[in-house]
Write a protein that holds these residues in place. Structure first.
Motif, PDB file in Angstrom:
ATOM      1  N   GLU A 328       0.823  -1.212   0.000  1.00 11.91           N
ATOM      2  CA  GLU A 328       0.000   0.000   0.000  1.00 11.91           C
ATOM      3  C   GLU A 328       0.858   1.264   0.000  1.00 11.91           C
ATOM      4  O   GLU A 328       2.083   1.195   0.038  1.00 11.91           O
ATOM      5  CB  GLU A 328      -0.894  -0.004   1.250  1.00 11.91           C
ATOM      6  N   VAL A 330       1.845   4.806   2.085  1.00 14.51           N
ATOM      7  CA  VAL A 330       1.930   5.129   3.511  1.00 14.51           C
ATOM      8  C   VAL A 330       0.824   6.124   3.895  1.00 14.51           C
ATOM      9  O   VAL A 330       0.291   6.092   4.999  1.00 14.51           O
ATOM     10  CB  VAL A 330       3.345   5.695   3.814  1.00 14.51           C
ATOM     11  N   ALA A 343      -4.626  13.517  -7.176  1.00 14.73           N
ATOM     12  CA  ALA A 343      -3.792  12.868  -6.146  1.00 14.73           C
ATOM     13  C   ALA A 343      -2.546  12.254  -6.768  1.00 14.73           C
ATOM     14  O   ALA A 343      -2.550  11.813  -7.922  1.00 14.73           O
ATOM     15  CB  ALA A 343      -4.602  11.785  -5.442  1.00 14.73           C
ATOM     16  N   GLN A 383       0.275  17.656  -8.635  1.00 13.01           N
ATOM     17  CA  GLN A 383       0.260  18.994  -8.024  1.00 13.01           C
ATOM     18  C   GLN A 383       1.031  19.122  -6.704  1.00 13.01           C
ATOM     19  O   GLN A 383       1.599  20.165  -6.420  1.00 13.01           O
ATOM     20  CB  GLN A 383      -1.183  19.488  -7.844  1.00 13.01           C
ATOM     21  N   ASP A 384       1.068  18.039  -5.900  1.00 10.17           N
ATOM     22  CA  ASP A 384       1.743  18.132  -4.599  1.00 10.17           C
ATOM     23  C   ASP A 384       3.231  18.453  -4.766  1.00 10.17           C
ATOM     24  O   ASP A 384       3.826  19.115  -3.917  1.00 10.17           O
ATOM     25  CB  ASP A 384       1.548  16.824  -3.808  1.00 10.17           C
TER      26      ASP A 384
HETATM   27  P1  NAP Z   1      -3.978  11.645   4.530  1.00 14.28           P
HETATM   28  O1  NAP Z   1      -5.140  10.993   3.907  1.00 14.28           O
HETATM   29  O2  NAP Z   1      -2.654  11.004   4.308  1.00 14.28           O
HETATM   30  O3  NAP Z   1      -3.934  13.150   4.012  1.00 14.28           O
HETATM   31  C1  NAP Z   1      -3.247  14.194   4.639  1.00 14.28           C
HETATM   32  C2  NAP Z   1      -2.721  15.173   3.622  1.00 14.28           C
HETATM   33  O4  NAP Z   1      -1.585  14.602   2.979  1.00 14.28           O
HETATM   34  C3  NAP Z   1      -3.641  15.554   2.470  1.00 14.28           C
HETATM   35  O5  NAP Z   1      -4.560  16.555   2.836  1.00 14.28           O
HETATM   36  C4  NAP Z   1      -2.622  16.037   1.447  1.00 14.28           C
HETATM   37  O6  NAP Z   1      -1.958  17.242   1.881  1.00 14.28           O
HETATM   38  C5  NAP Z   1      -1.539  15.009   1.595  1.00 14.28           C
HETATM   39  N1  NAP Z   1      -1.686  13.794   0.774  1.00 14.28           N
HETATM   40  C6  NAP Z   1      -1.838  12.518   1.211  1.00 14.28           C
HETATM   41  N2  NAP Z   1      -1.845  11.673   0.194  1.00 14.28           N
HETATM   42  C7  NAP Z   1      -1.713  12.405  -0.920  1.00 14.28           C
HETATM   43  C8  NAP Z   1      -1.631  12.072  -2.313  1.00 14.28           C
HETATM   44  N3  NAP Z   1      -1.675  10.797  -2.727  1.00 14.28           N
HETATM   45  N4  NAP Z   1      -1.499  13.075  -3.205  1.00 14.28           N
HETATM   46  C9  NAP Z   1      -1.418  14.349  -2.802  1.00 14.28           C
HETATM   47  N5  NAP Z   1      -1.472  14.724  -1.512  1.00 14.28           N
HETATM   48  C10 NAP Z   1      -1.611  13.769  -0.572  1.00 14.28           C
HETATM   49  O7  NAP Z   1      -4.166  11.737   6.123  1.00 14.28           O
HETATM   50  P2  NAP Z   1      -5.461  11.993   7.017  1.00 14.28           P
HETATM   51  O8  NAP Z   1      -6.240  13.150   6.434  1.00 14.28           O
HETATM   52  O9  NAP Z   1      -4.953  12.067   8.393  1.00 14.28           O
HETATM   53  O10 NAP Z   1      -6.340  10.680   6.902  1.00 14.28           O
HETATM   54  C11 NAP Z   1      -7.514  10.532   6.120  1.00 14.28           C
HETATM   55  C12 NAP Z   1      -8.081   9.113   6.298  1.00 14.28           C
HETATM   56  O11 NAP Z   1      -7.146   8.151   5.829  1.00 14.28           O
HETATM   57  C13 NAP Z   1      -8.421   8.722   7.751  1.00 14.28           C
HETATM   58  O12 NAP Z   1      -9.667   8.053   7.764  1.00 14.28           O
HETATM   59  C14 NAP Z   1      -7.311   7.766   8.113  1.00 14.28           C
HETATM   60  O13 NAP Z   1      -7.714   6.826   9.073  1.00 14.28           O
HETATM   61  C15 NAP Z   1      -7.034   7.093   6.780  1.00 14.28           C
HETATM   62  N6  NAP Z   1      -5.672   6.501   6.679  1.00 14.28           N
HETATM   63  C16 NAP Z   1      -5.585   5.289   6.081  1.00 14.28           C
HETATM   64  C17 NAP Z   1      -4.341   4.719   5.907  1.00 14.28           C
HETATM   65  C18 NAP Z   1      -4.259   3.364   5.241  1.00 14.28           C
HETATM   66  O14 NAP Z   1      -5.218   2.907   4.653  1.00 14.28           O
HETATM   67  N7  NAP Z   1      -3.127   2.692   5.326  1.00 14.28           N
HETATM   68  C19 NAP Z   1      -3.174   5.383   6.319  1.00 14.28           C
HETATM   69  C20 NAP Z   1      -3.295   6.649   6.893  1.00 14.28           C
HETATM   70  C21 NAP Z   1      -4.566   7.203   7.072  1.00 14.28           C
HETATM   71  P3  NAP Z   1      -2.232  18.732   1.402  1.00 14.28           P
HETATM   72  O15 NAP Z   1      -3.541  19.079   2.015  1.00 14.28           O
HETATM   73  O16 NAP Z   1      -1.087  19.470   1.983  1.00 14.28           O
HETATM   74  O17 NAP Z   1      -2.246  18.768  -0.105  1.00 14.28           O
END
Ligand code: NAP
Length: 410
Positions: A328, A330, A343, A383-384
Motif C-alpha cells: 500500500e 503510507v 492525487a 500537483q503536490d
Molecule cells: P492523509 O489521507 O494522508 O492526508 C493528509 C494530507 O496529505 C492531504 O490533505 C494532502 O496534503 C496530503 N496527501 C496525502 N496523500 C496524498 C496524495 N496521494 N497526493 C497528494 N497529496 C496527498 O491523512 P489523514 O487526512 O490524516 O487521513 C484521512 C483518512 O485516511 C483517515 O480516515 C485515516 O484513518 C485514513 N488513513 C488510512 C491509511 C491506510 O489505509 N493505510 C493510512 C493513513 C490514514 P495537502 O492538504 O497538503 O495537499
C-alpha cells in the motif's frame, strides 16, 4: 452477498514459510480503498501491468481480482468487510490496497488492522529513497536509500497496560512490592513490554532474506538494549543468532570485519542503539541500508526516515508475513482530493514495486523505480510536487501514463 469470480487463466501465489512461489499468471487481489483510493489504485495497477509487459513481454501477466472492502463494500453488501471478502483474502493472500478510512475514537474497527491480522503480517516494511525534486531538509538527500523493517506484533503495542488507579495496577504494584521487592510509585500507570524470541527471529529472518534477495549491503539491528536488556537487548541477541545460525555463509558481522574478516560480497550485520540510530540516519545516511527494529523503535524511525526525503506522501510500504502480504501507500484517503484526478499515486505505485520484489519479479520492479525517478527528472509530477517545482502539474491518470511511456524508452 458478494459473489467472486476469480480469473480462470490465473493461479494463486503460494507463500510458504516466507518463500514466495509466483506462477507466470498470478492472481493478485486489489482493494480500491476510500477517498482518493480508487484513482491511485487503478493508476498503480496500470503502471505495474506495463512494467511486467516491458520486462517479460507476454510470458508473465498479473491477473487482478477486486476484493470489496470499505465504502464500496458497504454500498454493495451493507458491510465494510463482508465475510466473502475475508474468505477471498484468506485464500489469495497477496493484496494491493488503496487507503481505507478509519474513524477516530469509535465507529468500526480499523479495516487495515483486520487485513493485517488475516494475513498474520508481522513485518512492516517501508523503503525510503530520495527522488530528485523533493524538498528534503538534508544537504545531500540523494544518499538516502533505506529500508525500515519493523516488527508489527510484539512490544508495547500489545496494549497490555493499566491506568494508575485501576484495581489491576494496585494488584500489580502490590505483587511487585511483595514478591519481587520492586518499588513502584502509587500514582504510576503500568505497561508491559513483551518481546519474544519467536517473533524477533521471524522478523529478523525476513529482513535478512529480503536484504540478500535484493542485493542490499547491510542489515542494522536497532535496539535500546543498553537500558532494556531483556527485551530490546534480547531482540539484538536473537537477531544476531538468526543471522549467524541460518545465513552463516552469506553474512559477516561488523565485529568480525573489525577483527580482519573479509566483507567482500557478504551482507554486513551490525547493530546500533536507538538514539544513536536516529542521529546516524541524518549525519551518516549512506552508512545505513536495511534497518531492523522492534515495534516501538520501528514506528518512530519509519516516520523520521520518511521525513529525510521531505515528503512521506511518495512512500509505499508493505505488511508481510510468512504466508502473504498487503502492499500500500503510507498516506491515507486524502478525502479533499477524492474524485478530482489530482492525487499523487506514487505511494501506492511504490507499494506495488515492493510487491513485485516479493514476487521475485525484480526486473519489473526496477523498471518502476527508474521510471518514477525519470518522471521527476523530467518535471512530470502531480500537483503536490509541482507546486514546489514551479511546473504545470499532471493529473493522476496523466502521471501514470507518463510513467508507462517512460518505461517504453528504458
Ligand atoms: P492523509 O489521507 O494522508 O492526508 C493528509 C494530507 O496529505 C492531504 O490533505 C494532502 O496534503 C496530503 N496527501 C496525502 N496523500 C496524498 C496524495 N496521494 N497526493 C497528494 N497529496 C496527498 O491523512 P489523514 O487526512 O490524516 O487521513 C484521512 C483518512 O485516511 C483517515 O480516515 C485515516 O484513518 C485514513 N488513513 C488510512 C491509511 C491506510 O489505509 N493505510 C493510512 C493513513 C490514514 P495537502 O492538504 O497538503 O495537499
Amino acid at each position: 452477498m458478494i459473489k467472486y469470480n476469480p480469473p480462470e487463466d490465473g493461479e494463486p501465489i503460494r507463500v510458504e514459510n516466507g518463500v514466495w512461489r509466483t506462477p507466470s499468471k498470478p492472481i493478485v487481489l486489489f482493494i480500491d480503498g476510500d477517498g482518493i483510493g480508487p484513482e491511485i489504485t487503478r493508476a498503480a495497477m496500470s503502471v505495474m501491468d506495463k512494467a511486467v509487459e516491458v520486462a517479460y513481454k507476454s510470458s508473465r501477466q498479473i491477473k487482478w481480482l477486486e476484493a470489496y472492502v470499505g465504502e464500496k463494500a458497504e454500498k454493495m453488501a451493507g458491510n465494510r468487510f463482508p465475510q466473502e471478502s475475508i474468505d477471498l483474502i484468506q485464500k489469495y493472500r497477496v493484496v494491493l490496497k488503496g487507503p481505507l478510512e478509519t474513524p477516530i475514537g469509535g465507529g468500526f474497527r480499523s479495516l487495515n488492522v483486520t487485513i493485517r491480522l488475516i494475513l498474520d503480517a508481522y513485518a512492516n516494511i517501508r523503503p525510503v529513497k530520495y527522488m530528485k525534486g523533493l524538498e528534503s531538509p538534508l544537504r545531500n538527500p540523494e544518499k538516502v536509500d533505506l529500508i525500515i523493517v519493523r516488527e508489527n506484533t510484539d512490544d508495547l503495542y500489545r496494549g497490555i497496560e493499566w491506568r494508575w488507579d485501576s484495581p489491576e495496577a494496585v494488584k500489580l504494584r502490590d505483587f511487585l512490592r511483595r514478591e519481587l521487592k520492586v518499588e513502584i510509585e502509587d500514582d504510576a500507570g503500568i505497561g508491559i513490554k513483551p518481546i519474544s524470541k519467536y517473533k524477533t527471529q521471524r522478523v529478523a529472518r525476513m529482513a535478512i532474506r529480503y536484504a540478500l534477495q535484493n542485493k542490499r549491503r547491510s542489515v542494522t539491528i536497532m535496539h535500546k538494549g543498553n537500558i532494556m536488556k531483556y527485551t530490546e537487548g534480547a531482540f539484538r541477541e536473537w537477531a544476531y543468532e538468526v543471522a549467524l545460525k541460518e545465513f552463516r555463509d552469506q553474512v559477516v558481522t561488523e565485529d568480525e570485519v573489525s577483527k580482519g574478516a573479509p566483507q567482500a560480497g557478504k551482507l554486513l550485520i551490525n547493530d546500533r542503539i536507538a538514539d544513536n540510530m536516529f542521529q546516524q540516519i541524518i549525519t551518516r545516511t549512506e552508512s545505513y541500508d536495511v534497518i531492523l527494529a522492534p515495534n516501538l523503535d520501528g514506528d518512530y524511525i519509519s516516520d523520521a526516515a520518511g521525513a529525510l526525503i521531505g515528503n512521506i506522501g511518495v512512500l509505499g510500504g508493505a505488511n508481510v508475513g510468512d504466508t502473504g502480504g498487503m502492499f500500500e501507500a503510507v498516506h491515507g484517503t486524502a478525502p479533499k482530493y477524492a474524485g478530482k484526478n489530482v492525487a499523487n499515486p506514487t505511494g501506492i505505485i511504490r507499494g506495488g514495486e515492493l510487491m513485485l520484489r516479493f514476487m521475485g519479479w525484480t526486473e519489473a520492479a526496477d523498471l518502476i523505480d527508474k521510471a518514477i525517478n525519470e518522471a521527476v527528472n523530467q518535471k512530470k509530477v502531480t500537483q503536490d510536487l509541482a507546486r514546489f517545482m514551479n511546473v504545470t502539474p499532471l493529473g493522476t491518470k496523466e502521471f501514470a501514463k507518463a510513467l508507462t511511456e517512460i518505461m517504453e524508452t528504458l
